[in-house]
Design an enzyme around this catalytic site. Structure first.
Site, mmCIF file in Angstrom:
data_model
loop_
_atom_site.group_PDB
_atom_site.id
_atom_site.type_symbol
_atom_site.label_atom_id
_atom_site.label_comp_id
_atom_site.label_asym_id
_atom_site.label_seq_id
_atom_site.Cartn_x
_atom_site.Cartn_y
_atom_site.Cartn_z
ATOM 1 C CG ASP A 8 16.469 13.924 26.575
ATOM 2 O OD1 ASP A 8 15.773 13.126 27.066
ATOM 3 O OD2 ASP A 8 17.689 13.670 25.613
ATOM 4 C CG HIS A 9 13.030 15.983 24.290
ATOM 5 N ND1 HIS A 9 14.519 16.279 24.198
ATOM 6 C CD2 HIS A 9 12.980 15.183 23.352
ATOM 7 C CE1 HIS A 9 14.997 15.653 22.979
ATOM 8 N NE2 HIS A 9 14.015 14.997 22.514
ATOM 9 C CB CYS A 65 19.063 11.249 27.625
ATOM 10 S SG CYS A 65 20.337 10.431 27.064
ATOM 11 C CB THR A 67 20.706 5.975 24.256
ATOM 12 O OG1 THR A 67 21.193 6.998 24.228
ATOM 13 C CG2 THR A 67 20.036 5.667 22.951
ATOM 14 C CG HIS A 98 33.573 -4.355 40.809
ATOM 15 N ND1 HIS A 98 33.679 -5.408 39.909
ATOM 16 C CD2 HIS A 98 33.421 -4.792 42.089
ATOM 17 C CE1 HIS A 98 33.687 -6.691 40.694
ATOM 18 N NE2 HIS A 98 33.307 -6.263 42.160
ATOM 19 N NE ARG A 109 13.560 8.482 21.770
ATOM 20 C CZ ARG A 109 14.085 9.549 21.256
ATOM 21 N NH1 ARG A 109 15.189 9.483 20.892
ATOM 22 N NH2 ARG A 109 13.240 10.589 20.991
ATOM 23 N NE ARG A 132 39.928 -7.785 42.435
ATOM 24 C CZ ARG A 132 38.707 -8.209 43.305
ATOM 25 N NH1 ARG A 132 38.689 -7.645 44.764
ATOM 26 N NH2 ARG A 132 37.545 -8.687 42.891
ATOM 27 C CG HIS A 133 37.143 -3.254 42.990
ATOM 28 N ND1 HIS A 133 37.234 -3.801 41.822
ATOM 29 C CD2 HIS A 133 36.732 -4.402 43.807
ATOM 30 C CE1 HIS A 133 36.812 -5.156 41.730
ATOM 31 N NE2 HIS A 133 36.588 -5.396 43.287
ATOM 32 N NE ARG A 136 41.711 -4.067 39.378
ATOM 33 C CZ ARG A 136 41.214 -5.125 39.329
ATOM 34 N NH1 ARG A 136 39.923 -5.650 39.715
ATOM 35 N NH2 ARG A 136 42.008 -6.422 39.583
HETATM 36 C C1 RB5 Z 1 17.195 12.868 21.462
HETATM 37 O O1 RB5 Z 1 16.509 12.638 20.426
HETATM 38 C C2 RB5 Z 1 18.142 11.679 21.874
HETATM 39 O O2 RB5 Z 1 19.267 11.898 20.884
HETATM 40 C C3 RB5 Z 1 18.538 11.701 23.356
HETATM 41 O O3 RB5 Z 1 17.661 11.731 24.273
HETATM 42 C C4 RB5 Z 1 19.742 10.539 23.486
HETATM 43 O O4 RB5 Z 1 19.362 9.542 23.466
HETATM 44 C C5 RB5 Z 1 20.995 10.842 23.261
HETATM 45 O O5 RB5 Z 1 22.096 10.129 23.516
#
Ligand code: RB5
Length: 150
Positions: A8-9, A65, A67, A98, A109, A132-133, A136
């Site tokens: 994403d951005h 993205c 996170t 696994h 971020r 085994r993996h 699962r």
């Molecule tokens: C965008 O602001 C942010 O929410 C996105 O990049 C991401 O972290 C969502 O999970």
């Protein structure tokens, strides 16, 4: 390998850096992510890469993205996808060995470019161990079958 990448951005710069790194490792990269412009919804790009992986158009995917979470949640809604968020290389190696993850995700971020490269290297150089993996992982995929929309 042929690798799909999406973002994403929040992750345009990191996507470009990772794309170059993956190419230097000798892989082909297909860009499904956003490259410029206004804020972009991570779900759209998670789905694009996941559909390409599920269809076998690419061998695996990398999603970025803010996170790594939102874009991986979106990818995991596509049948056949096992997308795993990794913030360090040990997890990145183990999700391949696994869990046979077919997509890794991380956050622009959360990790810097050098850590992101280590994550990508650990994932791309690892092999699924099977055994085994595999049993699962089959249990995970059975959940999809049991909960299929009719
Ligand atoms: C965008 O602001 C942010 O929410 C996105 O990049 C991401 O972290 C969502 O999970």
């Amino acid at each position: 390998m042929k690798i799909g990448i999406g973002n994403d951005h929040t992750a345009i710069e990191l996507k470009n850096e990772i794309t170059e790194y993956v190419k230097e490792m000798g892989h082909e990269v297909v860009n499904f992510g956003v490259d410029e412009g206004a804020k972009a919804n991570y779900a759209e790009y998670g789905e694009k890469v996941a559909v390409a992986v599920a269809a076998g158009e690419v061998d695996c995917g990398i999603l970025i993205c803010g996170t790594g979470v939102g874009i991986s949640l979106a990818a995991n809604k596509v049948r056949g996808i096992r997308a795993a968020v990794c913030s360090e290389p040990v997890t990145a190696r183990l999700v391949k060995q696994h869990n046979d993850a077919n997509i890794i995700a991380f956050g622009a971020r959360i990790v810097g470019p050098e850590m992101a490269k280590e994550i990508v290297k650990a994932y791309l150089t690892a092999e699924f161990e099977g055994g085994r993996h595999a049993e699962r992982v089959a249990c995970i995929m059975d959940i999809e079958k049991r909960n299929r929309e009719s």
